[in-house]
Write an enzyme that holds these catalytic residues in place. Structure first.
Site, PDB file in Angstrom:
ATOM      1  N   VAL A 187      -1.962   5.539  -1.920  1.00 33.88           N
ATOM      2  CA  VAL A 187      -1.094   6.514  -1.754  1.00 33.88           C
ATOM      3  C   VAL A 187      -1.024   7.823  -2.176  1.00 33.88           C
ATOM      4  O   VAL A 187      -0.752   9.002  -1.680  1.00 33.88           O
ATOM      5  CB  VAL A 187       0.243   5.747  -1.905  1.00 33.88           C
ATOM      6  CG1 VAL A 187       0.548   5.651  -3.428  1.00 33.88           C
ATOM      7  CG2 VAL A 187       1.398   6.615  -1.393  1.00 33.88           C
ATOM      8  N   GLY A 243     -18.114   2.826  -2.108  1.00 34.78           N
ATOM      9  CA  GLY A 243     -18.496   3.926  -3.060  1.00 34.78           C
ATOM     10  C   GLY A 243     -19.397   5.166  -2.574  1.00 34.78           C
ATOM     11  O   GLY A 243     -19.685   4.916  -1.499  1.00 34.78           O
ATOM     12  N   PHE A 254     -14.857   5.127  -7.400  1.00 34.83           N
ATOM     13  CA  PHE A 254     -13.738   5.749  -7.899  1.00 34.83           C
ATOM     14  C   PHE A 254     -13.851   5.336  -9.378  1.00 34.83           C
ATOM     15  O   PHE A 254     -14.071   6.412 -10.302  1.00 34.83           O
ATOM     16  CB  PHE A 254     -12.396   5.732  -7.282  1.00 34.83           C
ATOM     17  CG  PHE A 254     -11.259   6.207  -7.938  1.00 34.83           C
ATOM     18  CD1 PHE A 254     -11.244   7.352  -8.727  1.00 34.83           C
ATOM     19  CD2 PHE A 254     -10.296   5.247  -8.185  1.00 34.83           C
ATOM     20  CE1 PHE A 254      -9.919   7.787  -9.462  1.00 34.83           C
ATOM     21  CE2 PHE A 254      -9.040   5.426  -8.950  1.00 34.83           C
ATOM     22  CZ  PHE A 254      -8.960   6.735  -9.506  1.00 34.83           C
ATOM     23  N   SER A 301      -7.806  -2.864  -1.490  1.00 37.10           N
ATOM     24  CA  SER A 301      -6.723  -2.488  -0.464  1.00 37.10           C
ATOM     25  C   SER A 301      -6.181  -3.771  -0.121  1.00 37.10           C
ATOM     26  O   SER A 301      -6.748  -4.501   0.376  1.00 37.10           O
ATOM     27  CB  SER A 301      -7.384  -1.745   0.732  1.00 37.10           C
ATOM     28  OG  SER A 301      -6.442  -1.802   1.802  1.00 37.10           O
ATOM     29  N   SER A 357      -6.306  -6.941 -11.233  1.00 35.31           N
ATOM     30  CA  SER A 357      -5.407  -6.072 -10.613  1.00 35.31           C
ATOM     31  C   SER A 357      -3.991  -6.568 -10.748  1.00 35.31           C
ATOM     32  O   SER A 357      -3.468  -7.804 -10.734  1.00 35.31           O
ATOM     33  CB  SER A 357      -5.552  -6.120  -8.996  1.00 35.31           C
ATOM     34  OG  SER A 357      -4.474  -5.783  -8.265  1.00 35.31           O
ATOM     35  N   TYR A 363      -5.956  -9.854  -0.933  1.00 38.30           N
ATOM     36  CA  TYR A 363      -6.656  -8.972  -2.093  1.00 38.30           C
ATOM     37  C   TYR A 363      -6.064  -9.502  -3.437  1.00 38.30           C
ATOM     38  O   TYR A 363      -6.907  -9.639  -4.459  1.00 38.30           O
ATOM     39  CB  TYR A 363      -6.246  -7.684  -1.752  1.00 38.30           C
ATOM     40  CG  TYR A 363      -6.658  -6.864  -2.840  1.00 38.30           C
ATOM     41  CD1 TYR A 363      -8.010  -6.356  -3.059  1.00 38.30           C
ATOM     42  CD2 TYR A 363      -5.666  -6.261  -4.066  1.00 38.30           C
ATOM     43  CE1 TYR A 363      -8.402  -5.385  -4.394  1.00 38.30           C
ATOM     44  CE2 TYR A 363      -6.073  -5.553  -5.034  1.00 38.30           C
ATOM     45  CZ  TYR A 363      -7.342  -5.092  -5.069  1.00 38.30           C
ATOM     46  OH  TYR A 363      -7.905  -4.358  -6.268  1.00 38.30           O
ATOM     47  N   ARG A 389       6.006   2.052  -8.429  1.00 34.35           N
ATOM     48  CA  ARG A 389       4.537   1.660  -8.866  1.00 34.35           C
ATOM     49  C   ARG A 389       4.518   2.293 -10.274  1.00 34.35           C
ATOM     50  O   ARG A 389       5.083   3.463 -10.695  1.00 34.35           O
ATOM     51  CB  ARG A 389       3.401   2.526  -8.070  1.00 34.35           C
ATOM     52  CG  ARG A 389       3.496   1.618  -6.792  1.00 34.35           C
ATOM     53  CD  ARG A 389       3.191  -0.025  -6.747  1.00 34.35           C
ATOM     54  NE  ARG A 389       3.023  -0.426  -5.428  1.00 34.35           N
ATOM     55  CZ  ARG A 389       3.657  -0.972  -4.814  1.00 34.35           C
ATOM     56  NH1 ARG A 389       4.986  -1.135  -5.056  1.00 34.35           N
ATOM     57  NH2 ARG A 389       3.475  -1.610  -3.540  1.00 34.35           N
TER      58      ARG A 389
HETATM   59  C1  UD1 Z   1      -2.404  -2.499  -5.233  1.00 33.41           C
HETATM   60  C2  UD1 Z   1      -2.173  -2.951  -6.438  1.00 33.41           C
HETATM   61  C3  UD1 Z   1      -3.149  -2.026  -7.311  1.00 33.41           C
HETATM   62  C4  UD1 Z   1      -4.489  -2.024  -6.745  1.00 33.41           C
HETATM   63  C5  UD1 Z   1      -4.592  -1.632  -5.400  1.00 33.41           C
HETATM   64  C6  UD1 Z   1      -5.962  -1.594  -4.663  1.00 33.41           C
HETATM   65  C7  UD1 Z   1       0.097  -3.603  -6.677  1.00 33.41           C
HETATM   66  C8  UD1 Z   1       1.445  -3.501  -7.260  1.00 33.41           C
HETATM   67  N1  UD1 Z   1      -0.857  -2.702  -6.960  1.00 33.41           N
HETATM   68  O1  UD1 Z   1      -1.847  -1.442  -4.963  1.00 33.41           O
HETATM   69  O2  UD1 Z   1      -3.244  -2.388  -8.762  1.00 33.41           O
HETATM   70  O3  UD1 Z   1      -5.495  -1.031  -7.537  1.00 33.41           O
HETATM   71  O4  UD1 Z   1      -3.799  -2.481  -4.571  1.00 33.41           O
HETATM   72  O5  UD1 Z   1      -6.130  -1.392  -3.487  1.00 33.41           O
HETATM   73  O6  UD1 Z   1       0.104  -4.574  -6.062  1.00 33.41           O
HETATM   74  N2  UD1 Z   1       1.813   3.788   0.986  1.00 33.41           N
HETATM   75  C9  UD1 Z   1       2.622   4.765   1.731  1.00 33.41           C
HETATM   76  N3  UD1 Z   1       1.793   5.789   2.305  1.00 33.41           N
HETATM   77  C10 UD1 Z   1       0.369   5.797   2.307  1.00 33.41           C
HETATM   78  C11 UD1 Z   1      -0.426   4.822   1.537  1.00 33.41           C
HETATM   79  C12 UD1 Z   1       0.498   4.092   0.840  1.00 33.41           C
HETATM   80  O7  UD1 Z   1       3.732   4.771   1.581  1.00 33.41           O
HETATM   81  O8  UD1 Z   1      -0.232   6.631   2.882  1.00 33.41           O
HETATM   82  C13 UD1 Z   1       2.477   2.952   0.277  1.00 33.41           C
HETATM   83  C14 UD1 Z   1       2.146   1.383   0.182  1.00 33.41           C
HETATM   84  O9  UD1 Z   1       2.875   0.678   1.509  1.00 33.41           O
HETATM   85  C15 UD1 Z   1       2.548   0.847  -1.014  1.00 33.41           C
HETATM   86  C16 UD1 Z   1       2.382   2.067  -1.941  1.00 33.41           C
HETATM   87  O10 UD1 Z   1       2.554   3.204  -1.251  1.00 33.41           O
HETATM   88  O11 UD1 Z   1       4.055   0.692  -1.070  1.00 33.41           O
HETATM   89  C17 UD1 Z   1       1.109   1.804  -2.792  1.00 33.41           C
HETATM   90  O12 UD1 Z   1       0.275   1.520  -1.960  1.00 33.41           O
HETATM   91  P1  UD1 Z   1      -1.405   1.790  -2.576  1.00 33.41           P
HETATM   92  O13 UD1 Z   1      -1.715   3.260  -3.099  1.00 33.41           O
HETATM   93  O14 UD1 Z   1      -2.522   1.476  -1.406  1.00 33.41           O
HETATM   94  O15 UD1 Z   1      -1.755   0.865  -3.376  1.00 33.41           O
HETATM   95  P2  UD1 Z   1      -1.010  -0.748  -3.915  1.00 33.41           P
HETATM   96  O16 UD1 Z   1      -1.025  -1.648  -2.573  1.00 33.41           O
HETATM   97  O17 UD1 Z   1       0.505  -0.805  -4.277  1.00 33.41           O
END
Ligand code: UD1
Length: 309
Positions: free
Chosen positions: A186, A36, A11, A79, A118, A142, A210
């Site tokens: 997300v 990828g 990405f 992830s 990260s 991670y 975030r």
């Molecule tokens: C983390 C890192 C980010 C990195 C990523 C790589 C932090 C603050 N950020 O992202 O810099 O690039 O890992 O994977 O640690 N969620 C939902 N529904 C969904 C998917 C996710 O509610 O369908 C929630 C997750 O539980 C989380 C938030 O959305 O609370 C963000 O999740 P995600 O987009 O996976 O990223 P981070 O884990 O925050």
């Protein structure tokens, strides 16, 4: 300039490849296509050299570094939940793979390596915004693996004078972020659910925040880091927007942009999840000349457009 992008079919890497070609670089990509996709290079494949291989193999890393001036090390197994489920595989790519790239790049006489670190390194410390001088408290494999890579980058500068710059990405999003992986971010998850007529899933109450950052900002940070004054070397910089949104706010903005108002399903919070994340981006401004080019809403609009097309 001759540049290598590890994870160039991913990405963020594939966007970086386009920007490097645009600035006139000769670009080589190293990618094992595990997370990828070749299609991400559809626009650029005629102009680049592609090596299919893994950063977990030092020999492959050495071959990929031959003749390169700059290495952008984007390859990783992302992830938080995937790393909780299978810490060994993600450690091999994220920690050992980074060490391999540092050894290979240093030995090949590469001038500088820019590393995709990260924001997860900060963990759940209550103080906001996160400043680079804060102690790292990784909460997931991670986060720890990405932090190990950062420390190796600093050590390679301190021990061998090998120029490294680490960019702590804060939740980068944009076109080509994979919505289909169970471990997808997300934003692509919300967009593909709504556009497909399905309910998005929120893990927890949706109050977690975030510093969502559009991919063009991260690409720009890489270009700046590759040319920054050597005083930036051995350091780590937050790359973000300096604003935070909760998942509830994110979802309502995406609903507004798409015009699709399907309410979310709630599931229990994910293990290893950080509650709040917000960056202080002043250090990157000072040393790299970094500034936010595309804000949250504009980034979301562009991403929705991509998902629609
Ligand atoms: C983390 C890192 C980010 C990195 C990523 C790589 C932090 C603050 N950020 O992202 O810099 O690039 O890992 O994977 O640690 N969620 C939902 N529904 C969904 C998917 C996710 O509610 O369908 C929630 C997750 O539980 C989380 C938030 O959305 O609370 C963000 O999740 P995600 O987009 O996976 O990223 P981070 O884990 O925050």
């Amino acid at each position: 300039m001759k540049t290598l992008v590890t994870g160039g079919a991913g990405f963020i890497g594939s966007h970086l490849v386009e920007a490097l070609l645009k600035r006139g670089d000769e670009v080589r990509v190293l990618d094992n296509l595990s997370t990828g996709h070749e299609e991400n290079l559809d626009k650029t494949k005629e102009e680049i050299e592609f090596i299919k291989g893994s950063i977990t193999d030092l020999k492959v890393c050495r071959k990929a570094c031959i003749g390169m001036d700059i290495v952008f090390h984007e390859a990783a197994i992302p992830s938080v939940p995937r790393s909780v489920k299978d810490p060994v595989t993600s450690h091999q790519a994220n920690a050992t793979g980074t060490l391999n790239m540092l050894v290979a790049a240093r030995d090949a006489g590469v001038r500088r390596l820019v590393y995709a670190a990260s924001s997860s390194a900060y963990g759940d410390t209550p103080t906001l915004p996160k400043v680079e001088t804060m102690r790292a408290t990784p909460m997931s494999p991670y986060a720890l693996q990405k932090y190990i890579g950062e420390v190796y980058c600093r050590q390679f500068f301190d021990l061998f004078g090998f120029e490294t710059v680490s960019l702590r990405y804060f939740n980068i999003f944009g076109p080509r972020q994979d919505p289909n992986s169970p471990y997808g971010g997300v934003i692509p998850k919300f967009m593909s659910a709504l556009l497909g007529g399905n309910a998005p899933t929120i893990f927890g109450d949706g109050g977690q925040t975030r510093d969502f950052t559009y991919v063009e900002n991260a690409v720009n940070a890489n270009l700046l880091a590759s040319r920054a004054d050597p005083r930036a070397c051995g350091k780590v910089f937050n790359i973000a927007c300096g604003t935070r949104y909760s998942l509830v706010e994110l979802l309502s903005t995406v609903q507004e942009i798409t015009g699709i108002n399907i309410p979310p399903r709630h599931e229990p919070p994910r293990a290893g999840d950080v509650r709040d994340s917000l960056a202080d981006i002043s250090l990157a401004g000072k040393f790299l000349g970094y500034e936010v080019k595309v804000g949250f809403e504009e980034g979301l609009k562009r991403t929705v457009e991509w998902f629609r097309s």
